[in-house]
Motif scaffolding. Structure first.
Motif, PDB file in Angstrom:
ATOM      1  N   LYS A  12       0.843  -1.201   0.000  1.00 18.76           N
ATOM      2  CA  LYS A  12       0.000   0.000   0.000  1.00 18.76           C
ATOM      3  C   LYS A  12       0.879   1.253   0.000  1.00 18.76           C
ATOM      4  CE  LYS A  12      -3.713   2.591   0.833  1.00 18.76           C
ATOM      5  NZ  LYS A  12      -5.009   2.575   0.213  1.00 18.76           N
ATOM      6  N   VAL A  13       1.926   1.267   0.819  1.00 15.48           N
ATOM      7  CA  VAL A  13       2.847   2.405   0.880  1.00 15.48           C
ATOM      8  C   VAL A  13       3.471   2.651  -0.494  1.00 15.48           C
ATOM      9  CG1 VAL A  13       5.084   3.153   1.816  1.00 15.48           C
ATOM     10  CG2 VAL A  13       3.334   2.220   3.343  1.00 15.48           C
ATOM     11  N   VAL A  14       3.964   1.604  -1.139  1.00 14.13           N
ATOM     12  CA  VAL A  14       4.601   1.727  -2.446  1.00 14.13           C
ATOM     13  C   VAL A  14       3.602   2.229  -3.487  1.00 14.13           C
ATOM     14  CG1 VAL A  14       5.703   0.427  -4.325  1.00 14.13           C
ATOM     15  CG2 VAL A  14       6.404   0.056  -1.958  1.00 14.13           C
ATOM     16  N   ASP A  15       2.393   1.709  -3.458  1.00 17.81           N
ATOM     17  CA  ASP A  15       1.374   2.151  -4.409  1.00 17.81           C
ATOM     18  C   ASP A  15       1.031   3.627  -4.215  1.00 17.81           C
ATOM     19  OD1 ASP A  15       1.328  -0.390  -5.509  1.00 17.81           O
ATOM     20  OD2 ASP A  15      -0.477  -1.016  -4.415  1.00 17.81           O
ATOM     21  N   PRO A  52      -1.995  16.526  -1.599  1.00 17.82           N
ATOM     22  CA  PRO A  52      -3.156  17.068  -0.883  1.00 17.82           C
ATOM     23  C   PRO A  52      -4.455  17.028  -1.686  1.00 17.82           C
ATOM     24  CG  PRO A  52      -1.264  18.531  -0.651  1.00 17.82           C
ATOM     25  CD  PRO A  52      -0.891  17.486  -1.660  1.00 17.82           C
ATOM     26  N   SER A  53      -4.373  17.230  -3.002  1.00 18.38           N
ATOM     27  CA  SER A  53      -5.600  17.232  -3.796  1.00 18.38           C
ATOM     28  C   SER A  53      -6.303  15.881  -3.774  1.00 18.38           C
ATOM     29  CB  SER A  53      -5.314  17.661  -5.236  1.00 18.38           C
ATOM     30  OG  SER A  53      -4.451  16.732  -5.860  1.00 18.38           O
ATOM     31  N   ASP A  54      -5.545  14.811  -3.534  1.00 15.51           N
ATOM     32  CA  ASP A  54      -6.128  13.474  -3.448  1.00 15.51           C
ATOM     33  C   ASP A  54      -6.220  12.961  -2.009  1.00 15.51           C
ATOM     34  OD1 ASP A  54      -6.413  13.278  -6.208  1.00 15.51           O
ATOM     35  OD2 ASP A  54      -4.464  12.321  -6.480  1.00 15.51           O
ATOM     36  N   GLY A  55      -5.764  13.767  -1.046  1.00 14.21           N
ATOM     37  CA  GLY A  55      -5.811  13.349   0.349  1.00 14.21           C
ATOM     38  C   GLY A  55      -4.893  12.185   0.658  1.00 14.21           C
ATOM     39  N   LYS A  56      -3.711  12.154   0.014  1.00 14.40           N
ATOM     40  CA  LYS A  56      -2.758  11.059   0.217  1.00 14.40           C
ATOM     41  C   LYS A  56      -1.461  11.628   0.779  1.00 14.40           C
ATOM     42  CE  LYS A  56      -4.660   8.483  -3.686  1.00 14.40           C
ATOM     43  NZ  LYS A  56      -5.617   7.760  -2.953  1.00 14.40           N
ATOM     44  N   TYR A  57      -0.997  11.019   1.891  1.00 19.95           N
ATOM     45  CA  TYR A  57       0.216  11.452   2.568  1.00 19.95           C
ATOM     46  C   TYR A  57       0.961  10.215   3.053  1.00 19.95           C
ATOM     47  CZ  TYR A  57      -2.516  15.742   2.713  1.00 19.95           C
ATOM     48  OH  TYR A  57      -3.279  16.828   2.367  1.00 19.95           O
ATOM     49  N   VAL A  58       2.295  10.225   2.885  1.00 21.14           N
ATOM     50  CA  VAL A  58       3.120   9.103   3.324  1.00 21.14           C
ATOM     51  C   VAL A  58       4.367   9.660   3.989  1.00 21.14           C
ATOM     52  CG1 VAL A  58       4.360   7.013   2.627  1.00 21.14           C
ATOM     53  CG2 VAL A  58       2.337   7.727   1.341  1.00 21.14           C
ATOM     54  N   SER A  59       4.721   9.117   5.154  1.00 21.36           N
ATOM     55  CA  SER A  59       5.947   9.470   5.854  1.00 21.36           C
ATOM     56  C   SER A  59       6.707   8.185   6.129  1.00 21.36           C
ATOM     57  CB  SER A  59       5.614  10.189   7.165  1.00 21.36           C
ATOM     58  OG  SER A  59       6.796  10.479   7.880  1.00 21.36           O
ATOM     59  N   GLU A  71       4.183   5.546   7.751  1.00 14.35           N
ATOM     60  CA  GLU A  71       2.814   5.862   8.155  1.00 14.35           C
ATOM     61  C   GLU A  71       2.162   6.532   6.964  1.00 14.35           C
ATOM     62  OE1 GLU A  71       0.178   7.839  11.745  1.00 14.35           O
ATOM     63  OE2 GLU A  71       2.333   8.258  11.667  1.00 14.35           O
ATOM     64  N   TYR A  72       0.911   6.168   6.711  1.00 16.24           N
ATOM     65  CA  TYR A  72       0.217   6.795   5.594  1.00 16.24           C
ATOM     66  C   TYR A  72      -1.191   7.190   5.986  1.00 16.24           C
ATOM     67  CZ  TYR A  72      -2.079   2.271   4.636  1.00 16.24           C
ATOM     68  OH  TYR A  72      -2.807   1.115   4.733  1.00 16.24           O
ATOM     69  N   TRP A  73      -1.689   8.162   5.225  1.00 11.94           N
ATOM     70  CA  TRP A  73      -3.058   8.633   5.332  1.00 11.94           C
ATOM     71  C   TRP A  73      -3.603   8.616   3.913  1.00 11.94           C
ATOM     72  CZ3 TRP A  73       1.212  10.452   7.620  1.00 11.94           C
ATOM     73  CH2 TRP A  73       1.227  10.576   9.011  1.00 11.94           C
ATOM     74  N   ASP A  74      -4.727   7.964   3.713  1.00  2.04           N
ATOM     75  CA  ASP A  74      -5.324   7.844   2.377  1.00  2.04           C
ATOM     76  C   ASP A  74      -6.820   8.043   2.516  1.00  2.04           C
ATOM     77  OD1 ASP A  74      -6.028   7.273  -0.224  1.00  2.04           O
ATOM     78  OD2 ASP A  74      -5.509   5.151  -0.122  1.00  2.04           O
ATOM     79  N   SER A  75      -7.301   9.168   1.996  1.00  2.39           N
ATOM     80  CA  SER A  75      -8.723   9.473   2.174  1.00  2.39           C
ATOM     81  C   SER A  75      -9.616   8.684   1.232  1.00  2.39           C
ATOM     82  CB  SER A  75      -8.974  10.962   1.971  1.00  2.39           C
ATOM     83  OG  SER A  75      -8.894  11.270   0.594  1.00  2.39           O
ATOM     84  N   VAL A  95     -14.677  11.362  11.470  1.00  2.00           N
ATOM     85  CA  VAL A  95     -15.743  10.648  10.780  1.00  2.00           C
ATOM     86  C   VAL A  95     -15.404  10.609   9.289  1.00  2.00           C
ATOM     87  CG1 VAL A  95     -18.192  10.672  10.144  1.00  2.00           C
ATOM     88  CG2 VAL A  95     -17.490  11.417  12.429  1.00  2.00           C
ATOM     89  N   GLY A  96     -15.280   9.427   8.718  1.00  4.80           N
ATOM     90  CA  GLY A  96     -15.087   9.284   7.282  1.00  4.80           C
ATOM     91  C   GLY A  96     -13.838   9.949   6.738  1.00  4.80           C
ATOM     92  N   MET A  97     -12.778   9.992   7.530  1.00  3.92           N
ATOM     93  CA  MET A  97     -11.569  10.691   7.105  1.00  3.92           C
ATOM     94  C   MET A  97     -10.589   9.796   6.354  1.00  3.92           C
ATOM     95  SD  MET A  97     -12.139  13.764   7.955  1.00  3.92           S
ATOM     96  CE  MET A  97     -10.563  14.550   7.766  1.00  3.92           C
ATOM     97  N   GLY A  98     -10.947   8.568   6.106  1.00  4.01           N
ATOM     98  CA  GLY A  98     -10.076   7.686   5.348  1.00  4.01           C
ATOM     99  C   GLY A  98      -9.229   6.797   6.240  1.00  4.01           C
ATOM    100  N   GLU A  99      -8.207   6.229   5.640  1.00  7.37           N
ATOM    101  CA  GLU A  99      -7.369   5.234   6.312  1.00  7.37           C
ATOM    102  C   GLU A  99      -6.066   5.852   6.787  1.00  7.37           C
ATOM    103  OE1 GLU A  99      -5.418   0.863   5.219  1.00  7.37           O
ATOM    104  OE2 GLU A  99      -6.289   2.066   3.622  1.00  7.37           O
TER     105      GLU A  99
END
Length: 171
Positions: free
Chosen positions: A13-16, A75-82, A128-132, A153-157
């Motif tokens: 998932k991180v790599v994708d 940010p436009s897709d709500g995807k962040y990875v550290s 660590e990742y955040w994926d809306s 609420v509904g903020m993604g994974e």
């Protein structure tokens, strides 16, 4: 970016996510301990979850006694990875040849024969990742619902992942 299949679902998932984002920010401590960041474009994520970059050699890109951080954001897709891990400068002309593309030429005008060209391998230990997984409008509605309810609420994974096959930095 070239990417190998990962041995764990979390690292896959991180790599994708990284593959869909592109450039990231590499943060390292300088000689006095001050954190500095620079943009880096990943070339490959290998089967160990290590991320490869072209670079000009400098000691501040290695972390023999500590860790580096890589951050990717869309940010436009709500995807962040550290990601955190160790880094190693590598002078393998065969690997440089394998990863070389014309897109690197503006940064290395002498091409793959440039004597200042090296590889930086970041061996990822943890991520660590955040994926809306939703549109900007849905995320805005979720933020409003979270503010009203006082809880997310509904903020993604959001998930923390340990890389089970991270090589030692000396490898």
């Amino acid at each position: 970016m070239k990417k190998a299949d990962q041995l764990s679902e979390g690292m896959q998932k991180v790599v994708d996510l990284i593959d869909g984002i592109g450039a990231g920010m590499l943060t390292t401590p300088d000689s006095s301990g001050v954190l500095t960041s620079r943009p880096m474009m990943p070339l490959e994520v290998d089967a160990n979850g290590s991320i490869w970059f072209f670079t000009k050699p400098s000691s501040d890109k290695q972390a023999p006694a500590g860790k580096v951080n890589l951050a990717f954001a869309e940010p436009s897709d709500g995807k962040y990875v550290s990601l955190s891990g160790g880094s190693t400068l590598i002078y393998d002309r065969n690997k440089i040849e394998e990863l070389w593309s014309a897109a690197a030429k503006p940064w290395f005008p002498q091409g793959k024969e440039d004597p200042s060209l090296a590889l930086l391998r970041v061996d990822v230990d943890d991520a660590e990742y955040w994926d809306s997984n939703s549109s900007r409008m849905v995320r805005m509605l979720a933020m409003a619902a979270s503010a009203v309810s006082g809880k997310p609420v509904g903020m993604g994974e959001n998930r923390t992942v340990h890389n089970p096959v991270a090589p030692s930095p000396a490898a």
